[in-house]
Scaffold this motif. Structure first.
Motif, short mmCIF file in Angstrom:
data_model
loop_
_atom_site.label_atom_id
_atom_site.label_comp_id
_atom_site.label_asym_id
_atom_site.label_seq_id
_atom_site.Cartn_x
_atom_site.Cartn_y
_atom_site.Cartn_z
N THR A 1 13.34 2.50 50.87
CA THR A 1 14.32 1.39 51.35
C THR A 1 13.24 0.13 51.11
N ALA A 2 12.04 0.20 50.70
CA ALA A 2 11.04 -1.14 50.43
C ALA A 2 11.46 -1.90 49.11
N LEU A 3 11.48 -3.21 49.63
CA LEU A 3 11.52 -4.25 48.56
C LEU A 3 12.97 -4.16 48.00
N MET A 4 14.06 -3.82 48.29
CA MET A 4 15.40 -3.76 47.67
C MET A 4 15.94 -5.17 47.19
N GLY A 5 15.91 -5.28 45.95
CA GLY A 5 16.53 -6.62 45.78
C GLY A 5 17.90 -6.49 45.25
N HIS A 6 18.19 -7.21 43.88
CA HIS A 6 19.57 -7.10 43.64
C HIS A 6 19.63 -6.97 42.18
N ARG A 7 20.59 -6.24 41.60
CA ARG A 7 20.94 -5.93 40.09
C ARG A 7 21.21 -7.06 39.40
N ILE A 8 20.82 -7.28 38.27
CA ILE A 8 20.80 -8.55 37.32
C ILE A 8 22.02 -8.24 36.66
N ALA A 9 22.22 -7.16 36.12
CA ALA A 9 23.42 -6.86 35.09
C ALA A 9 24.62 -6.83 35.77
N GLY A 10 25.74 -7.46 35.33
CA GLY A 10 26.94 -7.60 35.86
C GLY A 10 27.13 -8.88 36.51
N LYS A 11 25.90 -9.67 37.08
CA LYS A 11 26.03 -10.63 37.82
C LYS A 11 26.54 -11.89 37.00
N ARG A 12 27.20 -12.95 37.65
CA ARG A 12 27.53 -14.32 36.85
C ARG A 12 26.63 -14.94 36.87
N LEU A 13 26.08 -15.74 35.74
CA LEU A 13 25.10 -16.68 35.73
C LEU A 13 25.72 -17.92 35.39
N GLY A 14 25.42 -19.03 35.84
CA GLY A 14 26.21 -20.23 35.60
C GLY A 14 24.96 -21.11 35.13
N ILE A 15 24.95 -21.66 33.98
CA ILE A 15 24.28 -22.50 33.32
C ILE A 15 24.65 -24.16 33.20
N LEU A 16 23.75 -24.87 34.30
CA LEU A 16 24.15 -26.31 34.22
C LEU A 16 23.27 -26.95 33.36
N GLY A 17 23.89 -27.48 32.08
CA GLY A 17 23.51 -28.18 31.12
C GLY A 17 23.23 -26.92 29.81
N MET A 18 24.05 -27.23 28.68
CA MET A 18 23.97 -26.24 27.85
C MET A 18 23.64 -26.92 26.38
N GLY A 19 22.44 -27.41 26.49
CA GLY A 19 22.05 -27.94 25.21
C GLY A 19 21.07 -26.81 24.81
#
Ligand code: DGY
Length: 328
Positions: free
Chosen positions: A141-159
């Motif tokens: 149970t130590a240091l449980m974070g969150h999975r990246i795959a499947g998450k929604r990434l919002g990119i502000l500025g698409m240059g």
């Protein structure tokens, strides 16, 4: 204007090969001890040089430009961002400004991705545990974070950089969403599998991770203000490798402390080196010293761009990376 007689003043220490080449080409004054120029030194340099090579820490505002000497004709910025230079005023005084776009795109996108991975997976806490000898061995149970795959990434500025982040994010299984001044061409959107949001507010309410990749301009200053930050999910993370001024840092800090945002990875700050001390002691916040473009490759190529801009200008042509009003 022959290069050998062109007087060039560089405000910070640059990588050795860049300085060597500059010595060969120009009558250059380098900053060997890498001290930060005071306003007075900056004004003096602008009074003496044909070309000034500043970096992002040199505030070249209307006051400083008002004291520029007759001979100053080019400000060849060492860096992509030019929000520290009052380009309009420079142009009105007949001074051209150039920058170094393109060569730091991949490295900045890599660092953005590193933060996108590091914060939800709690790398800072894990590393601190190891450094302080507090690790008792593996635990379910130590240091449980969150999975990246499947998450929604919002990119502000698409240059350039936003798109380079999107390419990487796709590989990590993130769903890419973006908000930009201008929508990308359909082919580019399709290649990046990116969903466009005309409304930044609507995108903010839906993303799990927000990556800020927009430059700092009058219209992006505090684009992420308290009202907009509050639209984000309390489980969302923010990553900023662009410019601190795009986020209201105090509002974000209050929300991080109150658990109204899940965490942040920040390489840039609203007040430069004056990092909000209330950000420092947060375990879910990873702070970096504006190092996204800090690779030997990027920094050398930035120098090469500066040299090409100066040489082209000296040959009587428009520098390839001239900052033009439509970019402001
Ligand atoms: C730039 O070039 O503007 C970057 O912020 C430096 O990393």
């Amino acid at each position: 204007m022959p290069h050998s007689r062109l007087s060039v003043i560089v405000t910070r220490k640059l990588p050795e090969p860049v300085e060597t080449r500059m010595r060969e080409l120009f009558d250059v004054r380098l900053n060997s001890d890498d001290h930060i120029f005071s306003r007075e030194e900056l004004v003096a340099a602008m009074g003496q040089a044909d070309v000034l090579v500043p970096t992002l820490g040199d505030k070249i505002d209307a006051g400083v430009l008002g004291q520029a000497g007759e001979r100053l004709k080019l400000i060849a910025n060492y860096g992509a961002g030019f929000d520290h230079i009052d380009v309009q005023t420079a142009l009105s005084r007949g001074i051209i400004v150039s920058n170094t776009p393109g060569v730091l795109t991949e490295d900045t996108a890599d660092m953005t991705m590193a933060l996108i991975l590091a914060v939800p997976r709690r790398l800072k806490e894990g590393a601190t545990m190891m450094e302080t000898g507090q690790w008792d061995g593996w635990s379910p149970t130590a240091l449980m974070g969150h999975r990246i795959a499947g998450k929604r990434l919002g990119i502000l500025g698409m240059g350039r950089i936003g798109q380079a982040v999107a390419r990487r994010a796709k590989g990590f299984g993130l769903q890419v969403h973006y908000h930009n001044r201008k929508r990308l061409r359909v082919e580019t959107e399709e290649a990046l599998e990116a969903t466009y949001w005309e409304s930044l507010d609507q995108m903010l309410a839906r993303v799990d991770i927000l990556s800020v990749n927009a430059p700092h301009t009058p219209s992006t200053f505090h684009l992420l203000n308290a009202r907009r930050l509050k639209l984000m999910k309390p489980t969302a993370y923010i990553v900023n490798t662009a410019r601190g001024e795009v986020i209201d840092e105090n509002a974000m800090t209050r929300m991080l402390r109150a658990g109204e945002l899940a965490g942040a990875g920040l390489d840039v700050f609203e007040h430069g080196r004056e990092v909000n001390p209330r950000l420092r002691d947060l375990q879910n916040v990873l702070l970096l010293p504006h190092m996204s473009s800090a690779t030997e490759e990027s920094r050398s190529e930035m120098g090469e761009k500066v040299i090409i801009n100066i040489k082209t200008f000296a040959d009587g042509h428009r520098p390839p990376d001239q900052v033009v009003p439509s970019m402001l």
